[in-house]
Design an enzyme around this catalytic site. Sequence first.
Site, mmCIF file in Angstrom:
data_model
loop_
_atom_site.group_PDB
_atom_site.id
_atom_site.type_symbol
_atom_site.label_atom_id
_atom_site.label_comp_id
_atom_site.label_asym_id
_atom_site.label_seq_id
_atom_site.Cartn_x
_atom_site.Cartn_y
_atom_site.Cartn_z
ATOM 1 N N GLU A 7 4.116 56.400 -1.751
ATOM 2 C CA GLU A 7 3.852 56.152 -0.326
ATOM 3 C C GLU A 7 3.581 54.669 -0.054
ATOM 4 O OE1 GLU A 7 3.279 58.173 2.663
ATOM 5 O OE2 GLU A 7 4.507 59.665 1.652
ATOM 6 N N CYS A 32 8.114 70.344 1.119
ATOM 7 C CA CYS A 32 6.957 69.982 0.302
ATOM 8 C C CYS A 32 6.611 71.180 -0.569
ATOM 9 C CB CYS A 32 5.775 69.617 1.205
ATOM 10 S SG CYS A 32 4.223 69.327 0.341
ATOM 11 N N CYS A 43 8.202 67.698 -6.815
ATOM 12 C CA CYS A 43 7.624 67.161 -5.581
ATOM 13 C C CYS A 43 8.724 66.371 -4.903
ATOM 14 C CB CYS A 43 6.427 66.265 -5.896
ATOM 15 S SG CYS A 43 5.804 65.313 -4.482
ATOM 16 N N HIS A 50 8.656 63.809 -3.159
ATOM 17 C CA HIS A 50 8.516 62.359 -3.280
ATOM 18 C C HIS A 50 9.237 61.821 -4.524
ATOM 19 C CE1 HIS A 50 5.283 62.710 -0.308
ATOM 20 N NE2 HIS A 50 5.262 61.390 -0.225
ATOM 21 N N ASP A 80 6.890 67.139 5.721
ATOM 22 C CA ASP A 80 6.312 66.920 4.395
ATOM 23 C C ASP A 80 4.989 66.201 4.584
ATOM 24 O OD1 ASP A 80 6.096 66.676 1.547
ATOM 25 O OD2 ASP A 80 6.891 64.642 1.666
ATOM 26 N N SER A 81 4.236 66.088 3.484
ATOM 27 C CA SER A 81 2.975 65.361 3.534
ATOM 28 C C SER A 81 3.182 63.867 3.740
ATOM 29 C CB SER A 81 2.191 65.586 2.239
ATOM 30 O OG SER A 81 2.902 65.055 1.137
#
Length: 279
Positions: free
Chosen positions: A166, A88, A198, A200, A25-26
């Site tokens: 993040e 992602c 997403c 996240h 993932d990012s």
Amino acid sequence: METPDPQGAPHPLPQRADAPIGVFDSGVGGLTVLADIRRLLPAEDLLYVADSGHAPYGERPNDLIRARAERVTGFLIAQGAKAIVIACNTATGAAAAHLRGRHSLPIIAMEPAVKPAAAGTRSGVVGVLATSGTLKSDKFEALRGRFHGAVEVLTQPCPGLVELIEAGDFRAAALRDLLTKLVLPLLDRGADTLVLGCTHYPLVRGLIQDIAGPGITVTDAGAAVARQVQHRLGEAALLRTGETPGQVRCWTSAAPPETAAALIRRIWGEPIRVRALRD
């Protein structure tokens, strides 16, 4: 430190059932998908790359996302991965077709959980929270189009949300304020189901649910992706069996890596070694 070859080129390795599954993932969001895979397939060894040094993907050009996806996929294949999970949504839209055209191993990608949301909505209105990159992708437009006329699918781009997640302070006032601004307009327009588009966003699912209230359903695609991994590996006779729990190895491209590594360990909830991924 383990590194791929300097060109990042994938190494064709024989696929074996005891080989690991590669997930990327990012940033740390894909850990939510990794956890779903872990719950469903506890015997599997797992490799995870958090490409936090290039996060967020959602506001990046597609060419850059494809280059990062290819770079990380090559690294995971060099580590012996028997399958790749693109954990992602933005990278799925920008790079899944490209990766599948270049690599023969199973590549499993994300899709926002619009289908189950459409099946379960009572009001006929579904709200999707996602990055701008995901919402602008042809893949998402095709997904949305499948439900045209059946339910109303509202979309809410969420600039800045990945960056706050993040940062790792899930109780920050700024995070709650931003989520309130993102969620309430969807509810005001009649949405009774929210799709976390997403990976996240499930990390702050409790906060989103608190803002939305108990009458709103909040859903994501992590468990469905884990089932797809199980299905694809089963078809290829690549499922690992046994009673011994598999190992998990992680890398991060964040610089310096220490803060990102600490967040990965906190989210995962178990001791885990996190190494630096060099570009």
